[in-house]
Scaffold this active site. Structure first.
Site, short mmCIF file in Angstrom:
data_model
loop_
_atom_site.label_atom_id
_atom_site.label_comp_id
_atom_site.label_asym_id
_atom_site.label_seq_id
_atom_site.Cartn_x
_atom_site.Cartn_y
_atom_site.Cartn_z
N HIS A 36 -81.88 -46.72 -14.80
CA HIS A 36 -82.03 -45.27 -14.64
C HIS A 36 -80.93 -44.74 -13.73
O HIS A 36 -80.75 -45.24 -12.61
CB HIS A 36 -83.42 -44.99 -14.05
N MET A 40 -76.67 -36.11 -9.96
CA MET A 40 -76.99 -34.86 -9.24
C MET A 40 -75.69 -34.12 -8.88
O MET A 40 -74.71 -34.75 -8.48
CB MET A 40 -77.74 -35.18 -7.94
N HIS A 69 -80.40 -39.44 -16.15
CA HIS A 69 -81.28 -38.33 -15.78
C HIS A 69 -80.38 -37.28 -15.16
O HIS A 69 -79.94 -37.43 -14.02
CB HIS A 69 -82.35 -38.87 -14.81
N MET A 71 -79.56 -34.16 -13.39
CA MET A 71 -80.05 -33.08 -12.52
C MET A 71 -78.85 -32.21 -12.20
O MET A 71 -78.34 -32.15 -11.08
CB MET A 71 -80.68 -33.68 -11.25
N PHE A 146 -83.93 -36.56 -4.34
CA PHE A 146 -83.82 -37.67 -3.40
C PHE A 146 -84.71 -38.83 -3.81
O PHE A 146 -85.79 -38.63 -4.35
CB PHE A 146 -84.22 -37.22 -1.99
N GLY A 147 -84.23 -40.04 -3.48
CA GLY A 147 -85.08 -41.22 -3.63
C GLY A 147 -85.98 -41.34 -2.41
O GLY A 147 -85.81 -40.63 -1.41
N ASP A 179 -91.22 -40.56 -12.94
CA ASP A 179 -90.10 -40.78 -12.02
C ASP A 179 -90.40 -40.17 -10.65
O ASP A 179 -90.57 -38.96 -10.53
CB ASP A 179 -88.86 -40.11 -12.64
N SER A 202 -86.59 -46.90 -4.71
CA SER A 202 -86.74 -47.60 -3.43
C SER A 202 -87.67 -48.81 -3.54
O SER A 202 -87.50 -49.78 -2.81
CB SER A 202 -87.22 -46.64 -2.34
C1 DX5 Z 1 -85.26 -38.21 -7.82
C2 DX5 Z 1 -84.83 -39.20 -8.86
C3 DX5 Z 1 -85.61 -40.46 -8.91
C4 DX5 Z 1 -85.67 -41.22 -7.64
C5 DX5 Z 1 -86.56 -42.41 -7.75
O1 DX5 Z 1 -84.60 -37.02 -8.03
O2 DX5 Z 1 -84.90 -38.63 -10.14
O3 DX5 Z 1 -85.17 -41.26 -9.98
O4 DX5 Z 1 -84.43 -41.59 -7.19
O5 DX5 Z 1 -86.58 -43.00 -6.50
P1 DX5 Z 1 -87.93 -43.48 -5.82
O6 DX5 Z 1 -88.55 -44.50 -6.74
O7 DX5 Z 1 -87.49 -44.05 -4.53
O8 DX5 Z 1 -88.82 -42.28 -5.67
ZN ZN Z 2 -84.53 -39.90 -11.92
#
Ligand code: DX5
Ligand code: ZN
Length: 225
Positions: A36, A40, A69, A71, A146-147, A179, A202
């Site tokens: 994935h 961004m 993905h 964004m 953000f993750g 996600d 994470s």
């Molecule tokens: C957030 C992302 C996610 C995210 C997932 O905008 O689309 O893919 O990085 O990270 P975790 O699993 O740490 O929430």
């Molecule tokens: Zn994502």
């Protein structure tokens, strides 16, 4: 039956970018099904990550499907370049583009899977018309950007609504991806809702070993019968 499909898609966003190629290899060997890629642009979301050149380089280290993905605003400007770089699946946020249907058609014409993304506050009925054309729906269980954020449990309420819409429109073959905030503690409960693709950033690349993290996540992705 597609409801039996359970795939783990590690998000490299939480990886160590100084050795991300090795980490992807490690994830692949541990049983990751999809990679994935969180793109961004600092406009659609308040963060900037990476784009086509990075994906193109990573394409050399893995044969796994790449799930981009996006964004980004106006994703239509860049989809062809993301496909040229090696994306096999592309999802975009419908409020980031004016002509969603045209964009889906363009993605599919290039033999790439097309998905639309629902932010936590976006209702399921916004995809009522596009559902006939897409391959998957990505349900955000955190606000994009953000993750490492906390899972928003209320988004699970959208899944029965989405399943109902899938039945009504004859699109029970559609894949559902989730996600944000997925981890070893909640993946089992989330999978009971009938999810097909689980993104985890994470929980894979954060602490501990990638191999062990993936093993535990996969053991808890249960198939509903
Ligand atoms: C957030 C992302 C996610 C995210 C997932 O905008 O689309 O893919 O990085 O990270 P975790 O699993 O740490 O929430
Ligand atoms: Zn994502």
């Amino acid at each position: 039956m597609d409801s039996q499909i359970k795939l783990l898609a590690p998000s490299i966003l939480s990886g160590d970018f100084s050795r991300i190629g090795e980490q992807i290899k490690e994830a692949e060997e541990a049983g990751a099904d999809i990679i994935h890629l969180d793109v961004m642009d600092g406009r659609y979301v308040p963060n900037i990550t990476f784009g086509m050149p990075v994906i193109k380089s990573l394409r050399k280290v893995s044969d796994l499907p790449f799930d981009a993905h996006l964004m980004i605003v106006e994703p239509e400007k860049y989809v062809d370049e993301f496909i040229d770089a090696g994306a096999n699946m592309i999802s975009f946020h419908m409020d980031a583009t004016i002509h969603s249907h045209r964009l889906v058609e363009r993605i599919k014409k290039r033999d790439v899977k097309a998905g639309v993304v629902l932010n936590p506050a976006t209702p399921v009925n916004t995809i009522e018309e596009i559902i006939h054309y897409i391959d998957y729906v990505l349900i955000m269980s955190v606000n994009p950007g953000f993750g490492g954020q906390k899972f928003i449990p209320e988004v699970l309420g959208k899944i029965p609504k989405l399943k109902r819409l899938m039945e009504e429109t004859g699109r029970t073959d559609l894949l559902i991806e989730i996600d944000g905030g997925i981890n070893q503690n909640n993946i089992r409960e989330v999978s009971e809702y009938g999810i097909n693709i689980f993104v985890a950033g994470s929980a894979v690349f954060g602490k501990g070993s990638i191999k062990e993290n993936i093993k535990v996540l996969k053991e808890n992705m249960i198939v509903m019968v």
